[in-house]
Scaffold this motif. Structure first.
Motif, short mmCIF file in Angstrom:
data_model
loop_
_atom_site.label_atom_id
_atom_site.label_comp_id
_atom_site.label_asym_id
_atom_site.label_seq_id
_atom_site.Cartn_x
_atom_site.Cartn_y
_atom_site.Cartn_z
N LEU A 148 -16.14 18.87 -33.45
CA LEU A 148 -17.29 19.18 -32.61
C LEU A 148 -18.55 19.36 -33.46
N ALA A 149 -18.42 20.04 -34.59
CA ALA A 149 -19.57 20.23 -35.48
C ALA A 149 -20.02 18.89 -36.07
N TYR A 150 -19.05 18.07 -36.48
CA TYR A 150 -19.32 16.75 -37.06
C TYR A 150 -20.02 15.85 -36.04
N ALA A 151 -19.54 15.86 -34.79
CA ALA A 151 -20.10 15.00 -33.75
C ALA A 151 -21.50 15.46 -33.35
N LYS A 152 -21.71 16.76 -33.29
CA LYS A 152 -23.05 17.26 -32.94
C LYS A 152 -24.06 16.93 -34.03
N LYS A 153 -23.62 16.95 -35.26
CA LYS A 153 -24.51 16.65 -36.39
C LYS A 153 -24.90 15.18 -36.42
N ASN A 154 -23.95 14.30 -36.08
CA ASN A 154 -24.18 12.85 -36.21
C ASN A 154 -24.64 12.17 -34.93
N GLY A 155 -24.61 12.87 -33.81
CA GLY A 155 -25.15 12.32 -32.57
C GLY A 155 -24.56 10.97 -32.19
N ASN A 156 -25.44 10.03 -31.77
CA ASN A 156 -24.94 8.73 -31.31
C ASN A 156 -24.62 7.77 -32.44
N ALA A 157 -24.59 8.27 -33.68
CA ALA A 157 -24.14 7.44 -34.80
C ALA A 157 -22.62 7.31 -34.80
N LEU A 158 -21.94 8.14 -34.02
CA LEU A 158 -20.49 8.08 -33.94
C LEU A 158 -20.05 7.22 -32.77
N ASN A 159 -19.01 6.42 -32.98
CA ASN A 159 -18.45 5.56 -31.93
C ASN A 159 -17.16 6.16 -31.39
N VAL A 160 -17.07 6.26 -30.08
CA VAL A 160 -15.82 6.70 -29.44
C VAL A 160 -15.29 5.52 -28.64
N GLY A 161 -14.07 5.11 -28.92
CA GLY A 161 -13.50 3.92 -28.29
C GLY A 161 -12.76 4.21 -27.01
N SER A 162 -12.53 3.16 -26.23
CA SER A 162 -11.69 3.27 -25.04
C SER A 162 -10.92 1.96 -24.87
N VAL A 163 -9.92 1.98 -24.00
CA VAL A 163 -9.11 0.78 -23.76
C VAL A 163 -9.78 -0.15 -22.76
N GLY A 164 -10.99 0.19 -22.33
CA GLY A 164 -11.72 -0.70 -21.42
C GLY A 164 -12.75 0.05 -20.61
N ASN A 165 -13.79 -0.64 -20.21
CA ASN A 165 -14.83 -0.04 -19.39
C ASN A 165 -14.24 0.44 -18.06
N GLY A 166 -14.48 1.71 -17.73
CA GLY A 166 -13.96 2.26 -16.49
C GLY A 166 -12.54 2.77 -16.57
N SER A 167 -11.92 2.66 -17.74
CA SER A 167 -10.55 3.16 -17.92
C SER A 167 -10.56 4.68 -18.00
N LEU A 168 -9.38 5.29 -17.92
CA LEU A 168 -9.30 6.74 -18.03
C LEU A 168 -9.78 7.20 -19.40
N SER A 169 -9.50 6.43 -20.45
CA SER A 169 -9.96 6.82 -21.78
C SER A 169 -11.49 6.79 -21.84
N HIS A 170 -12.13 5.86 -21.12
CA HIS A 170 -13.59 5.82 -21.05
C HIS A 170 -14.12 7.04 -20.29
N LEU A 171 -13.54 7.30 -19.11
CA LEU A 171 -13.99 8.45 -18.32
C LEU A 171 -13.81 9.76 -19.09
N THR A 172 -12.71 9.85 -19.82
CA THR A 172 -12.45 11.06 -20.60
C THR A 172 -13.48 11.23 -21.70
N ALA A 173 -13.85 10.13 -22.34
CA ALA A 173 -14.87 10.19 -23.40
C ALA A 173 -16.21 10.64 -22.84
N GLU A 174 -16.60 10.12 -21.68
CA GLU A 174 -17.87 10.51 -21.07
C GLU A 174 -17.83 11.98 -20.64
N TYR A 175 -16.70 12.38 -20.11
CA TYR A 175 -16.50 13.77 -19.69
C TYR A 175 -16.61 14.71 -20.91
#
Length: 326
Positions: A148-175
């Motif tokens: 959480l500290a690492y992600a807050k420091k780096n902002g949108n420079a970090l990539n979070v992947g999902s198994v597809g647009n609209g997938s549960l992994s995508h929704l979970t990442a947005e959540y």
């Protein structure tokens, strides 16, 4: 009455009985099931949903006394195969091995040709698995708090992947982004295998995965799990804290289960339900699921319907806030 008259009456009675039998649905003729059953997996062979369907296939065949055939009909986020079953005859011979995507959340993002609650009849869950926050093995984050500290420091420079647009992994990442106040950039892939390959290639700094997706890279030491999406720590993925420990109220899990066309008779649903419960209780099935961080869990049809309704209620606000479209 003459012998000839009796004979004629017997023939007439037999003919009427044959006509009446022909008017009955197939399941009523000689008892259900009297031919092979097709269980449609709305994804490609080899994926997580396909693996779990095939794990119960043999046991269901033995219990029902008829072959259960797993058939893959992939496409459109699982909605092609799901729609195929929704429009099939309600005779118990065409089922869908569904999951959270096409049976609860896809319709929140685009129009689908069926109604999840009106056109399909839930039979039972088969498995539940938490969504797991995963990072590359060389990530500087060793704990959830570190991440959480690492992600807050780096902002949108970090990539979070999902198994597809609209997938549960995508929704979970947005959540997760919203709940934790992060701005990670979502990168969709076409399935779990390509996403995990991106992990191995250093293209992602995080992803939400199921144990089925992450097993190979985690066992090889190239990916690490940090925390689970269950409200509390779970033995399904032992040794990990819950994301909710640091992000209050966070929860995200995937379910897998079997559904039939909406007008499938009660007698057939009961037989199918009993066969699924028997399969899920088998030691070899539970062992296979456990090795992939999946909890083998059957349910009543009513419990599965409630689960679908609850998930639609949970993910609707996430979809709208993040403006997720497919």
């Amino acid at each position: 009455m003459t012998t000839t008259s009796l004979h004629r009456r017997a023939l007439l009675g037999a003919a009427c009985a044959a006509l009446a039998l022909g008017a009955l649905p197939a399941w009523a003729q000689g008892g259900y099931p009297n031919k092979p059953i097709r269980m449609i997996v709305p994804y490609a062979a080899g994926g997580s949903t396909d693996q779990l369907a095939r794990a119960i296939q043999q046991s269901m065949s033995e219990t029902l006394g008829q072959t259960v055939i797993v058939e893959n009909k992939p496409g459109a986020g699982g909605t092609i195969g799901t729609d195929y079953v929704a429009k099939a005859a309600p005779d118990g011979y065409t089922l869908v091995f569904g999951n959270t995507g096409p049976n609860a959340v896809v319709s929140l993002m685009r129009k689908v040709p069926y109604d999840e609650l009106k056109d399909l009849r839930p039979i039972s869950t088969v498995a539940i698995t938490p969504m797991i926050l995963a990072v590359p093995a060389d990530s500087p984050a060793k704990t959830l708090k570190d991440f959480l500290a690492y992600a807050k420091k780096n902002g949108n420079a970090l990539n979070v992947g999902s198994v597809g647009n609209g997938s549960l992994s995508h929704l979970t990442a947005e959540y997760f982004n919203e709940a934790a106040g992060l701005r990670m950039q979502h990168i969709p892939y076409n399935g779990g295998a390509p996403m995990m390959t991106a992990f191995a290639g250093g293209q992602l700094q995080a992803a939400f995965v199921t144990g089925l997706d992450g097993a190979t890279l985690v066992s090889s030491g190239r990916v690490r799990y940090l925390a689970v999406g269950t409200p509390k720590a779970t033995e399904t993925v032992p040794g990990l804290q819950a994301i909710a420990d640091e992000v209050p109220g966070f929860r995200s899990s995937a379910w897998f289960g079997v559904l039939a066309p909406k007008d499938t008779p009660d007698e057939i649903v009961t037989k199918l339900h009993d066969a699924i419960v028997t399969a899920v209780a088998r030691p070899e099935v539970r062992k296979m699921f456990s090795a992939r961080n999946v909890e083998a869990r059957s349910s009543t049809p009513q419990e599965l319907e409630k689960l679908i309704r609850d998930e639609m209620g949970q993910w609707g606000p996430v979809v709208r806030k993040a403006n997720i479209q497919m």
